[in-house]
Design a protein around this motif. Structure first.
Motif, PDB file in Angstrom:
ATOM      1  N   LEU A 104      25.924  39.185  37.505  1.00  0.00           N
ATOM      2  CA  LEU A 104      27.373  38.947  37.451  1.00  0.00           C
ATOM      3  C   LEU A 104      28.182  40.239  37.379  1.00  0.00           C
ATOM      4  O   LEU A 104      29.368  40.243  37.725  1.00  0.00           O
ATOM      5  CB  LEU A 104      27.709  38.018  36.286  1.00  0.00           C
ATOM      6  N   THR A 105      27.558  41.322  36.966  1.00  0.00           N
ATOM      7  CA  THR A 105      28.253  42.614  36.947  1.00  0.00           C
ATOM      8  C   THR A 105      28.284  43.218  38.346  1.00  0.00           C
ATOM      9  O   THR A 105      29.292  43.773  38.778  1.00  0.00           O
ATOM     10  CB  THR A 105      27.523  43.597  35.990  1.00  0.00           C
ATOM     11  N   GLU A 106      27.182  43.059  39.062  1.00  0.00           N
ATOM     12  CA  GLU A 106      27.087  43.700  40.384  1.00  0.00           C
ATOM     13  C   GLU A 106      27.718  42.888  41.508  1.00  0.00           C
ATOM     14  O   GLU A 106      27.974  43.424  42.582  1.00  0.00           O
ATOM     15  CB  GLU A 106      25.607  43.994  40.710  1.00  0.00           C
ATOM     16  N   HIS A 107      27.915  41.583  41.258  1.00  0.00           N
ATOM     17  CA  HIS A 107      28.449  40.728  42.317  1.00  0.00           C
ATOM     18  C   HIS A 107      29.617  39.900  41.771  1.00  0.00           C
ATOM     19  O   HIS A 107      29.490  39.312  40.705  1.00  0.00           O
ATOM     20  CB  HIS A 107      27.367  39.761  42.822  1.00  0.00           C
ATOM     21  N   ALA A 108      30.717  39.873  42.507  1.00  0.00           N
ATOM     22  CA  ALA A 108      31.864  39.051  42.090  1.00  0.00           C
ATOM     23  C   ALA A 108      31.605  37.617  42.542  1.00  0.00           C
ATOM     24  O   ALA A 108      32.143  37.143  43.528  1.00  0.00           O
ATOM     25  CB  ALA A 108      33.146  39.590  42.699  1.00  0.00           C
TER      26      ALA A 108
ATOM     27  N   LEU B  14      42.592  23.029  42.130  1.00  0.00           N
ATOM     28  CA  LEU B  14      43.832  23.061  41.361  1.00  0.00           C
ATOM     29  C   LEU B  14      43.803  24.242  40.390  1.00  0.00           C
ATOM     30  O   LEU B  14      44.821  24.902  40.153  1.00  0.00           O
ATOM     31  CB  LEU B  14      43.982  21.734  40.602  1.00  0.00           C
ATOM     32  N   ALA B  15      42.618  24.526  39.851  1.00  0.00           N
ATOM     33  CA  ALA B  15      42.482  25.624  38.884  1.00  0.00           C
ATOM     34  C   ALA B  15      42.929  26.964  39.450  1.00  0.00           C
ATOM     35  O   ALA B  15      43.424  27.824  38.725  1.00  0.00           O
ATOM     36  CB  ALA B  15      41.023  25.724  38.416  1.00  0.00           C
ATOM     37  N   MET B  16      42.762  27.154  40.771  1.00  0.00           N
ATOM     38  CA  MET B  16      43.186  28.418  41.392  1.00  0.00           C
ATOM     39  C   MET B  16      44.700  28.566  41.330  1.00  0.00           C
ATOM     40  O   MET B  16      45.212  29.679  41.227  1.00  0.00           O
ATOM     41  CB  MET B  16      42.776  28.435  42.869  1.00  0.00           C
ATOM     42  N   LEU B  17      45.397  27.439  41.450  1.00  0.00           N
ATOM     43  CA  LEU B  17      46.864  27.513  41.471  1.00  0.00           C
ATOM     44  C   LEU B  17      47.420  27.850  40.088  1.00  0.00           C
ATOM     45  O   LEU B  17      48.494  28.459  39.982  1.00  0.00           O
ATOM     46  CB  LEU B  17      47.460  26.176  41.937  1.00  0.00           C
ATOM     47  N   LEU B 215      35.530  32.048  49.979  1.00  0.00           N
ATOM     48  CA  LEU B 215      34.622  33.159  49.663  1.00  0.00           C
ATOM     49  C   LEU B 215      35.110  34.514  50.170  1.00  0.00           C
ATOM     50  O   LEU B 215      34.703  35.553  49.650  1.00  0.00           O
ATOM     51  CB  LEU B 215      33.234  32.893  50.276  1.00  0.00           C
ATOM     52  N   ASP B 216      35.960  34.493  51.205  1.00  0.00           N
ATOM     53  CA  ASP B 216      36.441  35.755  51.767  1.00  0.00           C
ATOM     54  C   ASP B 216      37.682  36.284  51.057  1.00  0.00           C
ATOM     55  O   ASP B 216      38.193  37.343  51.401  1.00  0.00           O
ATOM     56  CB  ASP B 216      36.767  35.581  53.259  1.00  0.00           C
ATOM     57  N   ASN B 217      38.190  35.520  50.091  1.00  0.00           N
ATOM     58  CA  ASN B 217      39.405  35.938  49.392  1.00  0.00           C
ATOM     59  C   ASN B 217      39.052  36.685  48.110  1.00  0.00           C
ATOM     60  O   ASN B 217      38.659  36.084  47.114  1.00  0.00           O
ATOM     61  CB  ASN B 217      40.263  34.701  49.097  1.00  0.00           C
ATOM     62  N   GLN B 218      39.221  38.008  48.180  1.00  0.00           N
ATOM     63  CA  GLN B 218      38.793  38.863  47.071  1.00  0.00           C
ATOM     64  C   GLN B 218      39.517  38.538  45.772  1.00  0.00           C
ATOM     65  O   GLN B 218      38.938  38.572  44.688  1.00  0.00           O
ATOM     66  CB  GLN B 218      39.063  40.324  47.461  1.00  0.00           C
ATOM     67  N   GLU B 219      40.803  38.205  45.907  1.00  0.00           N
ATOM     68  CA  GLU B 219      41.619  37.888  44.726  1.00  0.00           C
ATOM     69  C   GLU B 219      41.007  36.696  43.973  1.00  0.00           C
ATOM     70  O   GLU B 219      40.895  36.716  42.743  1.00  0.00           O
ATOM     71  CB  GLU B 219      43.032  37.557  45.215  1.00  0.00           C
ATOM     72  N   PHE B 220      40.604  35.679  44.707  1.00  0.00           N
ATOM     73  CA  PHE B 220      39.951  34.522  44.076  1.00  0.00           C
ATOM     74  C   PHE B 220      38.592  34.899  43.509  1.00  0.00           C
ATOM     75  O   PHE B 220      38.269  34.570  42.360  1.00  0.00           O
ATOM     76  CB  PHE B 220      39.793  33.370  45.086  1.00  0.00           C
ATOM     77  N   GLU B 222      37.411  37.573  42.395  1.00  0.00           N
ATOM     78  CA  GLU B 222      37.408  38.467  41.229  1.00  0.00           C
ATOM     79  C   GLU B 222      38.209  37.938  40.049  1.00  0.00           C
ATOM     80  O   GLU B 222      38.212  38.550  38.980  1.00  0.00           O
ATOM     81  CB  GLU B 222      37.919  39.850  41.646  1.00  0.00           C
ATOM     82  N   LYS B 223      38.899  36.810  40.248  1.00  0.00           N
ATOM     83  CA  LYS B 223      39.796  36.294  39.204  1.00  0.00           C
ATOM     84  C   LYS B 223      39.024  35.877  37.961  1.00  0.00           C
ATOM     85  O   LYS B 223      37.973  35.250  38.046  1.00  0.00           O
ATOM     86  CB  LYS B 223      40.565  35.093  39.757  1.00  0.00           C
TER      87      LYS B 223
END
Lengths: 239, 239
Positions: A104-108, B14-17, B215-220, B222-223
């Motif tokens: 979980l540290t190395e992969h988001a 819904l949790a993402m919103l 999966l391609d949305n970095q913001e999601f 890493e949230k």
């Protein structure tokens, strides 16, 4: 059916097991149309299932490991098609906790479902297998108290399982949920603890998860679930 | 792609919103491969989407109803293929609460996902549409305070939406989540309240629900989600 390597498939939910809905509601044959790798359990929680290369093994509380026939009925199981194009990484001398933290540290990946496969040698493995229950089925927490525990040192085998995001606690077991089977097919079960000696670690993230429900099972359809109690019971039973 | 009438498909959760992940992460064109009927929202929560017969409409906070092009990006949407073989029932003079109670009393469906479609006349309809947000996106609860409310008496139109089991709170909005569009396509939105005058009610239960993640949305990816706060926020925002 085309093999979708980006989809995880689950029949039944962990939440169903909590109040004792242990009746098998999908055949293994039908399950294997959705994956060749995975974990699960059989009617009555009759052991810990691990699916490898399209073959399903059940570790009984006696310690016996059975190769399951397609007619086996399953209340809860999760499978996917292993992506053999994925590149793994070699891991050494890590406890279960250290390995989970490293992943979980190395992969988001904490917000999505992904499969974990670890193949190699394990300096120690501690598994459990629950004892098969008969009707009237007790709650899951009572069954967890009736489990057999197995240990192996310098085991050669495979760990298979999943990480589920915490949002999905109850649908699945949030966090890592891993099963083990040694290469000799003589010891396995639901992993309580392990230390990797040297192994190949492969992670397979899924774009989607398909949750399947037993619509024809009246007991499930009519059940009143106590969700407040559920998290507490899951923590008691799955750790 | 074959039309699977027993599967519900959802992109995003819904949790993402809740913490403000409002960026569209799937095109409407791709979404419509998984269903011709449903609900959702657009980038920035730019209105309330309703999908009928493969056409997607967006009710803006200005009250305007737009027919959406396939390129529209969606952060959260749920669709299914309507089963035209299903037999509906006629319902008369029921408030939203009475209708919901009637459905769950007459059908043992509380543990599965099902679609609700109500076509006919409504003595009163009260909808809301949230105002489109710009970056930096605020949390969902702040947006719910910036909504426009619309009312219609003796409206002729369609209600479309879903019931989600309480176990799936956060993945979806647990309980009923319904949108409305009148036949004239001049008024609609997320339903806050309504009274059926005379309408055809159709329920479509699903054997499975496929939850798709960006999966391609970095913001999601890493949230860090605060799940403890989530339920509270959802209750404030979705009621």
């Amino acid at each position: 059916m085309a093999q979708d390597l980006t989809k995880l498939y689950q029949h039944g939910t962990l939440a169903m097991l909590v109040p004792g809905l242990f009746e098998g509601t999908m055949s293994l044959g039908d399950l294997l149309k959705h994956g060749d790798t995975g974990i699960g359990t059989a009617t009555g929680l009759g052991g810990e299932m691990i699916v490898l290369d399209g073959k399903a093994y059940l570790v009984k509380s006696s310690g016996e490991v059975l190769l399951l026939p397609d007619e086996t009925q399953l209340p809860f199981a999760t499978v996917h098609f292993a992506d053999h194009e994925l590149t793994g990484s070699t891991v050494h001398n890590l406890t279960e906790k250290q390995l989970g933290d490293k992943i979980l540290t190395e992969h988001a990946l904490q917000n999505v479902f992904f499969a974990v496969q670890i193949t190699g040698t394990f300096s120690q493995v501690k598994t459990r297998a629950v004892a098969e229950q008969k009707r009237p089925y007790p709650p899951l927490s009572a069954v967890a108290d009736r489990q057999a525990v197995f240990t192996e040192e310098d085991g050669v085998g495979t760990v298979v399982g999943y990480f589920s995001p915490y949002l999905f606690q109850g649908m699945a077991s949030a966090g890592f949920h891993l099963h083990y089977l040694n290469d000799a097919k003589t010891l396995g079960g639901h992993l309580l603890d392990f230390t990797v000696k040297e192994a190949e670690l492969t992670l397979q993230p899924f774009g989607s998860v398909e949750q399947h429900f037993p619509l024809d099972n009246q007991e499930f359809m009519e059940k009143e679930f106590d969700l407040e109690k559920m998290n507490e019971e899951i923590e008691r039973s799955e750790s």
